[in-house]
Design an enzyme around this catalytic site. Structure first.
Site, PDB file in Angstrom:
ATOM      1  N   ASN A  80     -33.891  37.659  54.286  1.00 30.78           N
ATOM      2  CA  ASN A  80     -32.723  37.521  53.306  1.00 30.78           C
ATOM      3  C   ASN A  80     -33.131  36.339  52.149  1.00 30.78           C
ATOM      4  OD1 ASN A  80     -30.365  37.286  51.907  1.00 30.78           O
ATOM      5  ND2 ASN A  80     -29.183  36.441  53.604  1.00 30.78           N
ATOM      6  N   LYS A 114     -31.650  35.498  49.617  1.00 32.95           N
ATOM      7  CA  LYS A 114     -30.395  35.079  49.021  1.00 32.95           C
ATOM      8  C   LYS A 114     -30.760  34.692  47.379  1.00 32.95           C
ATOM      9  CE  LYS A 114     -29.068  33.034  53.344  1.00 32.95           C
ATOM     10  NZ  LYS A 114     -28.292  32.089  54.023  1.00 32.95           N
ATOM     11  N   HIS A 148     -21.989  39.279  54.580  1.00 31.29           N
ATOM     12  CA  HIS A 148     -22.507  37.890  54.959  1.00 31.29           C
ATOM     13  C   HIS A 148     -21.463  36.869  54.700  1.00 31.29           C
ATOM     14  CE1 HIS A 148     -24.955  34.427  54.527  1.00 31.29           C
ATOM     15  NE2 HIS A 148     -26.067  35.129  55.192  1.00 31.29           N
ATOM     16  N   GLU A 192     -21.559  34.075  53.475  1.00 31.07           N
ATOM     17  CA  GLU A 192     -21.607  33.537  51.942  1.00 31.07           C
ATOM     18  C   GLU A 192     -20.670  34.471  51.394  1.00 31.07           C
ATOM     19  OE1 GLU A 192     -25.722  33.102  51.755  1.00 31.07           O
ATOM     20  OE2 GLU A 192     -25.710  31.550  53.206  1.00 31.07           O
ATOM     21  N   GLU A 200     -24.005  36.347  63.019  1.00 30.20           N
ATOM     22  CA  GLU A 200     -24.322  35.339  62.385  1.00 30.20           C
ATOM     23  C   GLU A 200     -23.313  34.218  62.337  1.00 30.20           C
ATOM     24  OE1 GLU A 200     -27.833  35.775  59.343  1.00 30.20           O
ATOM     25  OE2 GLU A 200     -25.935  36.038  58.391  1.00 30.20           O
ATOM     26  N   GLY A 226     -28.091  28.019  57.883  1.00 31.90           N
ATOM     27  CA  GLY A 226     -28.721  26.786  56.952  1.00 31.90           C
ATOM     28  C   GLY A 226     -28.424  25.636  57.445  1.00 31.90           C
ATOM     29  N   SER A 238     -30.305  29.961  61.109  1.00 29.84           N
ATOM     30  CA  SER A 238     -31.213  28.874  61.243  1.00 29.84           C
ATOM     31  C   SER A 238     -32.503  29.245  62.228  1.00 29.84           C
ATOM     32  CB  SER A 238     -30.652  27.367  61.999  1.00 29.84           C
ATOM     33  OG  SER A 238     -29.686  27.207  60.954  1.00 29.84           O
TER      34      SER A 238
HETATM   35  P1  PGA Z   1     -30.585  30.670  57.564  1.00 27.55           P
HETATM   36  O1  PGA Z   1     -29.823  31.886  56.640  1.00 27.55           O
HETATM   37  O2  PGA Z   1     -31.842  31.291  58.287  1.00 27.55           O
HETATM   38  O3  PGA Z   1     -31.256  30.047  56.162  1.00 27.55           O
HETATM   39  O4  PGA Z   1     -29.784  29.874  58.360  1.00 27.55           O
HETATM   40  C1  PGA Z   1     -29.698  33.151  57.697  1.00 27.55           C
HETATM   41  C2  PGA Z   1     -28.687  33.960  56.844  1.00 27.55           C
HETATM   42  O5  PGA Z   1     -27.716  33.562  56.269  1.00 27.55           O
HETATM   43  O6  PGA Z   1     -28.882  35.149  56.749  1.00 27.55           O
END
Ligand code: PGA
Length: 260
Positions: A21, A23, A105, A107, A177, A183, A224
Site C-alpha cells: 500500500n 498510500k 483503511h 486513514e 489493522e 506507521g 508496522s
Molecule cells: P505501515 O502501514 O506498514 O506503514 O504501518 C500499513 C497500512 O496502513 O496499511
C-alpha cells in the site's frame, strides 16, 4: 539487511499474499524504477499485489503485463458514475485491470470521515464488479485501552458486510489493522492477534457461515510490518498475508519481507 531475518520457517504451505500500500507516496520515476526492479528480482512463492496512487494505475497496470503481480486500488467511489468531481468509479478501476480494492483503511475513516455505511457501499461495488475487497478493520489506541477491541471489530465487520448479496460465495480479504500499529513501529503481539482473529472468525461465521470463513476469506495483518517482526508474524499459522505501508515503498525492503 541482516542475515538472521533472511530465512525463517513458514508454517503454511499455501502462498501468502503481500499487498504493497503505497498510500500517497512515490512519483512517476519511483514507480518506473520499482517496476523495473521487481520484475528482475527473485522472490519466494507468494502472491504480490501493488496498490499505487490513482495517477499511476495505468503505468503499473502496463508495467505488470506478463507478470504474476496483481494490481490493487487504494479506494473507490461509493457511486456508480456521474457528477462526482474527484471520484474514481469501480468501472474505471476495472478498465485498468484492478483485481483488489482497499476499502475502509483507517486513514480514510479518520481523515476523510468515511463511515461504515460508505464502506459497505464500496464493498458492494467491488463485489458486484467481480473484484476482491481488502476490507480494513481495526481498533484505535483508546478502544484498545478500554477493552473494546472485539466490540469494535465485530461492529465494523457487521456494518461493512451488511446486506451483501450472496456473500457466502464471494471472496473477501479481511485486513486486521489496529490503528495504533499503523506507521508507529508498534506491532501487534501474538495474543492480541489471536484475540482479534477469534473475534473476526466468529463474526464472519455468524454472518455467512463457517465454510465462508474457511474457504472464501483471507485473513491478513497490517500495521508496522517490517524486517524486524516479519519472521515472527510469518510463523502465525492462520495469518495468510500482510498489508504493508512504509516498508513497501522500496523494492528491496518489500522483497526482503517476502523472502524472509
Ligand atoms: P505501515 O502501514 O506498514 O506503514 O504501518 C500499513 C497500512 O496502513 O496499511
Amino acid at each position: 539487511m541482516k542475515k538472521d531475518f533472511l530465512k525463517c520457517l513458514s508454517f503454511k504451505d499455501m502462498k501468502k499474499i503481500y499487498i504493497a500500500n503505497w498510500k500517497m507516496n512515490l512519483l512517476k520515476k519511483d514507480v518506473i524504477d520499482f517496476l523495473k526492479k521487481i520484475k528482475k528480482r527473485k522472490y519466494q512463492s507468494a502472491d504480490l499485489v501493488l496498490a499505487p496512487s490513482f495517477p499511476y494505475l495505468n503505468q503499473v497496470s502496463d508495467g505488470l503485463k506478463n507478470s504474476a503481480i496483481k494490481l490493487a486500488a487504494q479506494n473507490v467511489a461509493t457511486q456508480e458514475k456521474g457528477a462526482f468531481t474527484g471520484e474514481v468509479s469501480i468501472k474505471m478501476l476495472k478498465d485498468f485491470g484492478v483485481r483488489y480494492v482497499i476499502i475502509g483503511h483507517s486513514e480514510r475513516r479518520q481523515i476523510f470521515s468515511e463511515t461504515d455505511s460508505m464502506i459497505n457501499q464500496k464493498v458492494k461495488r467491488v463485489l458486484e464488479t467481480g473484484m476482491i475487497p481488502i476490507l480494513c478493520i481495526g481498533e484505535t489506541q483508546e478502544e484498545k485501552n478500554s477493552g473494546q477491541r472485539e466490540t469494535v471489530l465485530v461492529q465494523q465487520l457487521r456494518n461493512s458486510l451488511s446486506r451483501v448479496e450472496n456473500l457466502a460465495n464471494k471472496k473477501v480479504i479481511i485486513a486486521y489493522e489496529p490503528v495504533w500499529a499503523i506507521g508507529t513501529g508498534n506491532v501487534v503481539t501474538e495474543s492480541e492477534l489471536d484475540e482479534a482473529y477469534r473475534a473476526i472468525k466468529r463474526a464472519i461465521s455468524s454472518l455467512a457461515g463457517s465454510n465462508f470463513f474457511e474457504e472464501k476469506v483471507m485473513f491478513v495483518y497490517g500495521g508496522s510490518v517490517d524486517e524486524k517482526n516479519i519472521c515472527d508474524l510469518k510463523k502465525i499459522p492462520y495469518l495468510q498475508g500482510f498489508l504493508v505501508g512504509g516498508a513497501s515503498l522500496n523494492v528491496d525492503r518489500f522483497l526482503s519481507l517476502v523472502n524472509a
